[in-house]
Design a protein around this motif. Structure first.
Motif, PDB file in Angstrom:
ATOM      1  N   PHE A 157       0.843  -1.189   0.000  1.00  0.00           N
ATOM      2  CA  PHE A 157       0.000   0.000   0.000  1.00  0.00           C
ATOM      3  C   PHE A 157       0.885   1.248   0.000  1.00  0.00           C
ATOM      4  CE2 PHE A 157      -2.753  -3.302   1.734  1.00  0.00           C
ATOM      5  CZ  PHE A 157      -3.889  -3.112   0.967  1.00  0.00           C
ATOM      6  N   GLN A 158       0.865   1.944  -1.114  1.00  0.00           N
ATOM      7  CA  GLN A 158       1.680   3.151  -1.261  1.00  0.00           C
ATOM      8  C   GLN A 158       0.836   4.385  -0.952  1.00  0.00           C
ATOM      9  OE1 GLN A 158       3.691   3.537  -5.018  1.00  0.00           O
ATOM     10  NE2 GLN A 158       3.826   5.762  -4.851  1.00  0.00           N
ATOM     11  N   PRO A 159       1.243   5.190   0.036  1.00  0.00           N
ATOM     12  CA  PRO A 159       0.455   6.386   0.362  1.00  0.00           C
ATOM     13  C   PRO A 159       0.536   7.422  -0.753  1.00  0.00           C
ATOM     14  CG  PRO A 159       2.477   6.317   1.648  1.00  0.00           C
ATOM     15  CD  PRO A 159       2.394   5.011   0.923  1.00  0.00           C
ATOM     16  N   LEU A 160      -0.595   8.044  -1.057  1.00  0.00           N
ATOM     17  CA  LEU A 160      -0.656   9.132  -2.026  1.00  0.00           C
ATOM     18  C   LEU A 160      -0.877  10.428  -1.252  1.00  0.00           C
ATOM     19  CD1 LEU A 160      -2.911   7.457  -4.751  1.00  0.00           C
ATOM     20  CD2 LEU A 160      -0.418   7.495  -4.601  1.00  0.00           C
ATOM     21  N   LEU A 169      -3.908  11.318   0.921  1.00  0.00           N
ATOM     22  CA  LEU A 169      -5.209  11.260   0.261  1.00  0.00           C
ATOM     23  C   LEU A 169      -5.782   9.847   0.248  1.00  0.00           C
ATOM     24  CD1 LEU A 169      -4.396  13.514  -2.829  1.00  0.00           C
ATOM     25  CD2 LEU A 169      -5.498  14.195  -0.690  1.00  0.00           C
ATOM     26  N   GLY A 170      -4.909   8.876   0.256  1.00  0.00           N
ATOM     27  CA  GLY A 170      -5.336   7.487   0.206  1.00  0.00           C
ATOM     28  C   GLY A 170      -4.140   6.596  -0.041  1.00  0.00           C
ATOM     29  N   TYR A 171      -4.414   5.332  -0.395  1.00  0.00           N
ATOM     30  CA  TYR A 171      -3.358   4.349  -0.599  1.00  0.00           C
ATOM     31  C   TYR A 171      -3.598   3.596  -1.902  1.00  0.00           C
ATOM     32  CZ  TYR A 171      -2.266   5.196   4.308  1.00  0.00           C
ATOM     33  OH  TYR A 171      -1.932   5.784   5.491  1.00  0.00           O
ATOM     34  N   ALA A 172      -2.549   3.491  -2.692  1.00  0.00           N
ATOM     35  CA  ALA A 172      -2.621   2.718  -3.933  1.00  0.00           C
ATOM     36  C   ALA A 172      -2.189   1.292  -3.657  1.00  0.00           C
ATOM     37  CB  ALA A 172      -1.737   3.351  -5.004  1.00  0.00           C
ATOM     38  N   ALA A 173      -3.019   0.326  -4.038  1.00  0.00           N
ATOM     39  CA  ALA A 173      -2.691  -1.087  -3.849  1.00  0.00           C
ATOM     40  C   ALA A 173      -1.848  -1.546  -5.033  1.00  0.00           C
ATOM     41  CB  ALA A 173      -3.955  -1.916  -3.735  1.00  0.00           C
ATOM     42  N   ASP A 218      -9.647   4.021   9.139  1.00  0.00           N
ATOM     43  CA  ASP A 218     -11.071   3.850   8.860  1.00  0.00           C
ATOM     44  C   ASP A 218     -11.554   4.764   7.744  1.00  0.00           C
ATOM     45  OD1 ASP A 218     -11.259   1.913  10.773  1.00  0.00           O
ATOM     46  OD2 ASP A 218     -11.896   3.283  12.357  1.00  0.00           O
ATOM     47  N   GLU A 219     -11.035   5.982   7.719  1.00  0.00           N
ATOM     48  CA  GLU A 219     -11.448   6.939   6.704  1.00  0.00           C
ATOM     49  C   GLU A 219     -10.310   7.139   5.710  1.00  0.00           C
ATOM     50  OE1 GLU A 219     -12.944  10.552   8.282  1.00  0.00           O
ATOM     51  OE2 GLU A 219     -14.314   9.591   9.690  1.00  0.00           O
ATOM     52  N   THR A 220     -10.319   6.362   4.663  1.00  0.00           N
ATOM     53  CA  THR A 220      -9.278   6.467   3.649  1.00  0.00           C
ATOM     54  C   THR A 220      -9.846   6.055   2.307  1.00  0.00           C
ATOM     55  OG1 THR A 220      -6.975   5.907   3.132  1.00  0.00           O
ATOM     56  CG2 THR A 220      -8.395   4.105   3.847  1.00  0.00           C
ATOM     57  N   THR A 221      -9.089   6.323   1.252  1.00  0.00           N
ATOM     58  CA  THR A 221      -9.478   5.931  -0.096  1.00  0.00           C
ATOM     59  C   THR A 221      -8.504   4.889  -0.606  1.00  0.00           C
ATOM     60  OG1 THR A 221     -10.405   8.116  -0.560  1.00  0.00           O
ATOM     61  CG2 THR A 221      -9.888   6.727  -2.450  1.00  0.00           C
ATOM     62  N   LEU A 222      -9.036   3.799  -1.117  1.00  0.00           N
ATOM     63  CA  LEU A 222      -8.216   2.741  -1.699  1.00  0.00           C
ATOM     64  C   LEU A 222      -8.209   2.933  -3.211  1.00  0.00           C
ATOM     65  CD1 LEU A 222      -6.629   0.056  -1.409  1.00  0.00           C
ATOM     66  CD2 LEU A 222      -8.821  -1.124  -1.663  1.00  0.00           C
ATOM     67  N   PHE A 223      -7.017   3.095  -3.793  1.00  0.00           N
ATOM     68  CA  PHE A 223      -6.868   3.302  -5.232  1.00  0.00           C
ATOM     69  C   PHE A 223      -6.474   1.983  -5.889  1.00  0.00           C
ATOM     70  CE2 PHE A 223      -6.469   7.517  -3.534  1.00  0.00           C
ATOM     71  CZ  PHE A 223      -6.962   8.363  -4.522  1.00  0.00           C
ATOM     72  N   LEU A 224      -7.239   1.577  -6.913  1.00  0.00           N
ATOM     73  CA  LEU A 224      -6.952   0.383  -7.690  1.00  0.00           C
ATOM     74  C   LEU A 224      -6.627   0.794  -9.120  1.00  0.00           C
ATOM     75  CD1 LEU A 224      -9.813  -2.003  -6.489  1.00  0.00           C
ATOM     76  CD2 LEU A 224      -7.472  -1.835  -5.614  1.00  0.00           C
ATOM     77  N   VAL A 255     -10.476   4.398  -8.780  1.00  0.00           N
ATOM     78  CA  VAL A 255      -9.730   3.654  -9.789  1.00  0.00           C
ATOM     79  C   VAL A 255      -8.852   4.616 -10.584  1.00  0.00           C
ATOM     80  CG1 VAL A 255     -11.398   1.786 -10.006  1.00  0.00           C
ATOM     81  CG2 VAL A 255     -11.663   3.820 -11.419  1.00  0.00           C
ATOM     82  N   GLU A 256      -7.693   4.117 -10.976  1.00  0.00           N
ATOM     83  CA  GLU A 256      -6.764   4.877 -11.797  1.00  0.00           C
ATOM     84  C   GLU A 256      -6.887   4.391 -13.243  1.00  0.00           C
ATOM     85  OE1 GLU A 256      -2.747   5.170 -10.197  1.00  0.00           O
ATOM     86  OE2 GLU A 256      -3.487   4.292  -8.316  1.00  0.00           O
ATOM     87  N   VAL A 257      -7.243   5.297 -14.140  1.00  0.00           N
ATOM     88  CA  VAL A 257      -7.380   4.962 -15.553  1.00  0.00           C
ATOM     89  C   VAL A 257      -6.057   5.287 -16.253  1.00  0.00           C
ATOM     90  CG1 VAL A 257      -8.622   5.443 -17.689  1.00  0.00           C
ATOM     91  CG2 VAL A 257      -9.846   5.423 -15.516  1.00  0.00           C
ATOM     92  N   PRO A 258      -5.446   4.332 -16.966  1.00  0.00           N
ATOM     93  CA  PRO A 258      -4.183   4.608 -17.663  1.00  0.00           C
ATOM     94  C   PRO A 258      -4.354   5.744 -18.668  1.00  0.00           C
ATOM     95  CG  PRO A 258      -4.683   2.263 -17.665  1.00  0.00           C
ATOM     96  CD  PRO A 258      -5.899   2.954 -17.157  1.00  0.00           C
ATOM     97  N   GLU A 259      -3.362   6.599 -18.723  1.00  0.00           N
ATOM     98  CA  GLU A 259      -3.432   7.738 -19.636  1.00  0.00           C
ATOM     99  C   GLU A 259      -3.608   7.277 -21.078  1.00  0.00           C
ATOM    100  OE1 GLU A 259      -0.790  11.710 -20.835  1.00  0.00           O
ATOM    101  OE2 GLU A 259      -0.049  10.271 -19.349  1.00  0.00           O
ATOM    102  N   ALA A 260      -2.961   6.161 -21.428  1.00  0.00           N
ATOM    103  CA  ALA A 260      -3.039   5.663 -22.801  1.00  0.00           C
ATOM    104  C   ALA A 260      -4.449   5.232 -23.176  1.00  0.00           C
ATOM    105  CB  ALA A 260      -2.074   4.495 -22.983  1.00  0.00           C
ATOM    106  N   ALA A 261      -5.277   4.930 -22.165  1.00  0.00           N
ATOM    107  CA  ALA A 261      -6.636   4.448 -22.442  1.00  0.00           C
ATOM    108  C   ALA A 261      -7.653   5.581 -22.436  1.00  0.00           C
ATOM    109  CB  ALA A 261      -7.041   3.394 -21.415  1.00  0.00           C
ATOM    110  N   PHE A 262      -7.224   6.798 -22.056  1.00  0.00           N
ATOM    111  CA  PHE A 262      -8.166   7.907 -21.938  1.00  0.00           C
ATOM    112  C   PHE A 262      -8.513   8.456 -23.317  1.00  0.00           C
ATOM    113  CE2 PHE A 262      -9.367  12.325 -21.500  1.00  0.00           C
ATOM    114  CZ  PHE A 262     -10.331  12.248 -20.508  1.00  0.00           C
ATOM    115  N   THR A 263      -9.802   8.515 -23.600  1.00  0.00           N
ATOM    116  CA  THR A 263     -10.301   9.102 -24.844  1.00  0.00           C
ATOM    117  C   THR A 263     -11.520   9.956 -24.519  1.00  0.00           C
ATOM    118  OG1 THR A 263     -11.792   7.268 -25.333  1.00  0.00           O
ATOM    119  CG2 THR A 263      -9.537   7.116 -26.201  1.00  0.00           C
ATOM    120  N   ASP A 264     -11.944  10.716 -25.475  1.00  0.00           N
ATOM    121  CA  ASP A 264     -13.124  11.560 -25.282  1.00  0.00           C
ATOM    122  C   ASP A 264     -14.272  11.075 -26.156  1.00  0.00           C
ATOM    123  OD1 ASP A 264     -14.451  13.647 -24.039  1.00  0.00           O
ATOM    124  OD2 ASP A 264     -14.095  15.010 -25.718  1.00  0.00           O
TER     125      ASP A 264
END
Length: 276
Positions: A157-160, A169-173, A218-224, A255-264
């Motif tokens: 778990f990496q703290p952000l 802000l939360g933790y990235a798994a 108890d109060e945190t955000t889990l980033f996947l 959730v973290e969306v890869p930049e390469a997958a981001f489209t409009d």
């Protein structure tokens, strides 16, 4: 009377897990009454609709505190961890193959789950100059199968931290899978391929991250982190929604969306709405 599969985590009883075709969600099948029958007939506890499965194919029984799988004289046999068996003891995380149906047996207790999460798999390190050869890919697939049966994916778990106030802000798994494949090219290649095996690996990593989030505040955000190949998958929002149900009430899921997958494009905007 047939057992009804569920998508919720089963605890307190042993259970079977299977990944139905065309769905990213594994089914949890509690073994609430024993003996538990598996076959093609309508009156068995777990019906598998396949012509390769015998009408009454296999049976799970309990003797004292131990469980056992028995083949009922099936045509295509019952396999336990890749070996054909007539009768054999079942251990937590064992992989059953009933004809072409793959099932994983779990004891269903949190204590056993925690032990298997932290179990270390000692694979022989056999790096060679021809790394990436077909034999290495075969070994990587076998290792991945062992990881799934043992639930042996380890999350870090990496703290952000916010740039303005230095608050967490939360933790990235982050899955530490390098040790599993010894950093070999074949292992990295396998994890980058879109297939049922990598789909199961990702789901298990996220499931264990949610289970282990109880160790966070108890109060945190889990980033996947999502993978580019998953973006737009119809079952992904439902899968993430069910994972969210495993967090504490005051915890959040992002959730973290890869930049390469981001489209409009309209499909991507629709995918965003479904996630929300």
């Amino acid at each position: 009377m047939q057992t009804q599969p569920t998508y919720e985590r089963v605890t307190g009883n042993p259970w079977l897990e299977r990944y139905p075709s065309g769905s990213g969600l594994p089914e949890q099948i509690p073994l609430e009454s024993l003996p538990f029958t598996i076959g093609r007939n309508e009156n068995v506890d777990l019906q598998i609709n396949s012509s390769r499965v015998s009408r009454e194919h296999a049976l799970i029984v309990r003797e004292g505190g131990r469980y056992r799988i028995e083949d009922l004289g099936s045509t295509n046999g019952t396999f336990l961890n890749g070996r054909r068996v007539e009768k054999a003891a079942l251990e937590d995380g064992d992989l059953l193959l009933i004809a072409d149906a793959e099932l994983t047996f779990y004891l269903g207790t949190r204590e056993h789950a925690r032990k298997t999460i932290t179990e270390v798999i000692a694979f022989e390190h056999t790096d060679r100059d021809d790394d990436g050869a077909p034999v290495d890919l075969i070994l990587a697939v076998r290792r991945a199968g062992e990881v799934l049966t043992r639930r042996a994916i380890f999350n870090r778990f990496q703290p952000l931290v916010g740039l303005n106030d230095d608050l967490v802000l939360g933790y990235a798994a982050l899955a530490e899978q390098g040790d599993t494949f010894h950093g070999r090219q074949a292992g990295r290649m396998l994890l980058g391929v879109e297939c049922r095996l990598t789909e199961r690996m990702r789901y298990l990593q996220r499931l264990l991250a949610v289970e282990e989030a109880s160790t966070l505040t108890d109060e945190t955000t889990l980033f996947l982190k999502l993978h580019a190949g998953e973006i737009g998958a119809s079952e992904l929002p439902d899968t993430l929604g069910r994972l969210r149900g495993g967090l504490a009430e005051q915890q959040r899921l992002a959730v973290e969306v890869p930049e390469a997958a981001f489209t409009d494009t309209p499909p991507f905007r629709e995918f965003q709405l479904r996630l929300q």
